[in-house]
Design a protein around this motif. Structure first.
Motif, PDB file in Angstrom:
ATOM      1  N   UNK A  48       0.836  -1.204   0.000  1.00 51.19           N
ATOM      2  CA  UNK A  48       0.000   0.000   0.000  1.00 51.19           C
ATOM      3  C   UNK A  48       0.872   1.257   0.000  1.00 51.19           C
ATOM      4  N   UNK A  49       1.917   1.249   0.815  1.00 53.52           N
ATOM      5  CA  UNK A  49       2.834   2.396   0.858  1.00 53.52           C
ATOM      6  C   UNK A  49       3.545   2.565  -0.489  1.00 53.52           C
ATOM      7  N   UNK A  50       4.084   1.477  -0.987  1.00 55.68           N
ATOM      8  CA  UNK A  50       4.906   1.549  -2.187  1.00 55.68           C
ATOM      9  C   UNK A  50       4.139   1.874  -3.451  1.00 55.68           C
ATOM     10  N   UNK A  51       2.858   1.490  -3.505  1.00 56.89           N
ATOM     11  CA  UNK A  51       2.052   1.745  -4.707  1.00 56.89           C
ATOM     12  C   UNK A  51       1.078   2.897  -4.505  1.00 56.89           C
ATOM     13  N   UNK A  52       1.164   3.519  -3.309  1.00 60.34           N
ATOM     14  CA  UNK A  52       0.306   4.666  -2.983  1.00 60.34           C
ATOM     15  C   UNK A  52      -1.178   4.325  -3.081  1.00 60.34           C
ATOM     16  N   UNK A 207       0.583   0.197  28.332  1.00 67.05           N
ATOM     17  CA  UNK A 207       2.018   0.124  28.065  1.00 67.05           C
ATOM     18  C   UNK A 207       2.485   1.154  27.048  1.00 67.05           C
ATOM     19  N   UNK A 208       1.673   1.403  26.041  1.00 67.05           N
ATOM     20  CA  UNK A 208       2.053   2.328  24.974  1.00 67.05           C
ATOM     21  C   UNK A 208       0.963   3.370  24.776  1.00 67.05           C
ATOM     22  N   UNK A 209       1.360   4.632  24.830  1.00 67.32           N
ATOM     23  CA  UNK A 209       0.437   5.737  24.593  1.00 67.32           C
ATOM     24  C   UNK A 209       1.257   6.974  24.281  1.00 67.32           C
ATOM     25  N   UNK A 210       0.592   8.025  23.844  1.00 69.03           N
ATOM     26  CA  UNK A 210       1.296   9.270  23.554  1.00 69.03           C
ATOM     27  C   UNK A 210       1.955   9.828  24.813  1.00 69.03           C
ATOM     28  N   UNK A 211       1.325   9.628  25.958  1.00 66.98           N
ATOM     29  CA  UNK A 211       1.871  10.150  27.218  1.00 66.98           C
ATOM     30  C   UNK A 211       3.026   9.301  27.732  1.00 66.98           C
ATOM     31  N   UNK A 212       2.882   7.959  27.679  1.00 65.03           N
ATOM     32  CA  UNK A 212       3.878   7.077  28.284  1.00 65.03           C
ATOM     33  C   UNK A 212       5.085   6.812  27.390  1.00 65.03           C
ATOM     34  N   UNK A 213       4.856   6.729  26.102  1.00 66.37           N
ATOM     35  CA  UNK A 213       5.944   6.418  25.158  1.00 66.37           C
ATOM     36  C   UNK A 213       5.837   7.370  23.963  1.00 66.37           C
ATOM     37  N   UNK A 214       6.131   8.635  24.167  1.00 64.32           N
ATOM     38  CA  UNK A 214       5.893   9.627  23.112  1.00 64.32           C
ATOM     39  C   UNK A 214       6.673   9.377  21.825  1.00 64.32           C
ATOM     40  N   UNK A 215       7.889   8.878  21.929  1.00 69.47           N
ATOM     41  CA  UNK A 215       8.685   8.663  20.723  1.00 69.47           C
ATOM     42  C   UNK A 215       8.155   7.481  19.912  1.00 69.47           C
ATOM     43  N   UNK A 216       7.779   6.405  20.587  1.00 70.39           N
ATOM     44  CA  UNK A 216       7.160   5.268  19.893  1.00 70.39           C
ATOM     45  C   UNK A 216       5.822   5.688  19.302  1.00 70.39           C
ATOM     46  N   UNK A 217       5.059   6.449  20.067  1.00 71.36           N
ATOM     47  CA  UNK A 217       3.741   6.869  19.588  1.00 71.36           C
ATOM     48  C   UNK A 217       3.850   7.764  18.365  1.00 71.36           C
ATOM     49  N   UNK A 218       4.931   8.520  18.296  1.00 76.07           N
ATOM     50  CA  UNK A 218       5.145   9.398  17.143  1.00 76.07           C
ATOM     51  C   UNK A 218       5.269   8.588  15.855  1.00 76.07           C
ATOM     52  N   UNK A 219       5.794   7.376  15.943  1.00 68.61           N
ATOM     53  CA  UNK A 219       5.867   6.505  14.776  1.00 68.61           C
ATOM     54  C   UNK A 219       4.463   6.229  14.250  1.00 68.61           C
ATOM     55  N   UNK A 220       3.545   5.909  15.147  1.00 63.84           N
ATOM     56  CA  UNK A 220       2.152   5.678  14.759  1.00 63.84           C
ATOM     57  C   UNK A 220       1.548   6.938  14.131  1.00 63.84           C
ATOM     58  N   UNK A 221       1.816   8.091  14.719  1.00 63.50           N
ATOM     59  CA  UNK A 221       1.266   9.339  14.192  1.00 63.50           C
ATOM     60  C   UNK A 221       1.778   9.638  12.788  1.00 63.50           C
ATOM     61  N   UNK A 222       3.061   9.374  12.558  1.00 61.63           N
ATOM     62  CA  UNK A 222       3.616   9.613  11.223  1.00 61.63           C
ATOM     63  C   UNK A 222       3.043   8.636  10.203  1.00 61.63           C
ATOM     64  N   UNK A 223       2.843   7.404  10.603  1.00 61.05           N
ATOM     65  CA  UNK A 223       2.223   6.427   9.703  1.00 61.05           C
ATOM     66  C   UNK A 223       0.789   6.831   9.369  1.00 61.05           C
ATOM     67  N   UNK A 227      -1.665   9.032   3.422  1.00 63.73           N
ATOM     68  CA  UNK A 227      -3.045   8.956   2.945  1.00 63.73           C
ATOM     69  C   UNK A 227      -3.413   7.559   2.452  1.00 63.73           C
ATOM     70  N   UNK A 228      -2.476   6.894   1.789  1.00 63.50           N
ATOM     71  CA  UNK A 228      -2.761   5.554   1.278  1.00 63.50           C
ATOM     72  C   UNK A 228      -3.038   4.572   2.411  1.00 63.50           C
ATOM     73  N   UNK A 229      -2.306   4.718   3.517  1.00 59.23           N
ATOM     74  CA  UNK A 229      -2.529   3.847   4.676  1.00 59.23           C
ATOM     75  C   UNK A 229      -3.888   4.141   5.302  1.00 59.23           C
ATOM     76  N   UNK A 230      -4.210   5.430   5.443  1.00 61.73           N
ATOM     77  CA  UNK A 230      -5.508   5.805   6.014  1.00 61.73           C
ATOM     78  C   UNK A 230      -6.647   5.238   5.173  1.00 61.73           C
ATOM     79  N   UNK A 231      -6.510   5.302   3.854  1.00 63.50           N
ATOM     80  CA  UNK A 231      -7.552   4.781   2.968  1.00 63.50           C
ATOM     81  C   UNK A 231      -7.651   3.263   3.066  1.00 63.50           C
TER      82      UNK A 231
END
Length: 251
Positions: A48-52, A207-223, A227-231
């Protein structure tokens, strides 16, 4: 003496197809797997990422597994078939890790192409794959609810918590920008986004949330910004796979 090829996937004749298609991004792709995310979910996401989008992704959900299993290279799935844009060339890849790395290479998901960044991506992707398999083996593939509950504590203590510690440290050191290497999406990011879903399926935001693990959570936010992933995640096909994944694996 010429020995027969053990399986068509390993036929040296495929080398020409790989040479022709390895760097092509306009192919169509088929993932043959069960109707769950499981070991096939990451390959679907990479396509999905590679073919948009997911218009060039076909999911074949194997229903007659007992009959089909003996025809596969190792008696397991997923399996990838790539077809060239003109339909004249095909190649096949077995084993989830080989499929993911092949697709990541094709779509430029190993950093800047330099050896150091590629090693870093592989290092963190492999660390995450180890956690994915621990969750599968200790929880997802366990049918007895009592054993799942028994396994959950040690799984968190011995596998999930150390993974969170070390990956949060590295992501913080890289600027907490949602990426493992520089500021570019890589295979390591995609795998972490995937395992976040597994961990939260087990424990919510314990265990994982924006508050507890902000750097890991940022990966989810960037993903989520892709738009292709959201779709893809909003599609009925993805939701159907997700429902069966929860019913079967528990997350």
């Amino acid at each position: 003496m010429v020995h027969p090829v053990a399986h068509p996937f390993f036929d040296p004749a495929q080398e020409a197809a790989f040479n022709a298609l390895a760097d092509k991004t306009d192919s169509s792709f088929e993932i043959r797997y069960f109707h769950v995310h499981g070991q096939g979910g990451l390959a679907r996401t990479l396509i999905v990422i590679g073919t948009n989008g997911h218009s060039r992704l076909t999911n074949v959900h194997e229903g007659d597994w007992a009959d089909y299993k003996p025809t596969t290279p190792f008696g397991v799935m997923p399996l990838l078939t790539e077809t060239s844009a003109d339909g004249k060339t095909k190649l096949q890849v077995a084993e989830s890790d080989a499929i993911e790395r092949y697709l990541a290479r094709k779509f430029g998901l190993f950093g800047n192409g330099a050896a150091f960044q590629e090693v870093l991506v592989n290092t963190f992707a492999n660390s995450t794959q180890g956690l994915i398999m621990s969750i599968f083996n200790s929880y997802g593939l366990i049918e007895d609810p009592a054993i799942r509950i028994k396994n959950k504590g040690p799984l968190i203590k011995d596998n999930i918590a150390p993974w969170i510690k070390y990956h949060e440290q590295h992501l913080q050191a890289n600027g907490a920008n949602g990426h493992y290497v520089g500021n570019k999406l890589t295979l390591a990011d995609v795998k972490t986004d995937y395992v976040i879903g597994m961990i939260q399926g087990l424990s919510g935001e314990e265990l994982i949330s924006e508050e507890k693990t902000p750097a890991i959570w940022k990966v989810r936010q960037e993903m989520d910004k892709i738009e292709a992933i959201a779709a893809w995640k909003a599609s009925e096909e993805y939701k159907s796979i997700g429902k069966e994944n929860f019913d079967f694996l528990g997350y």
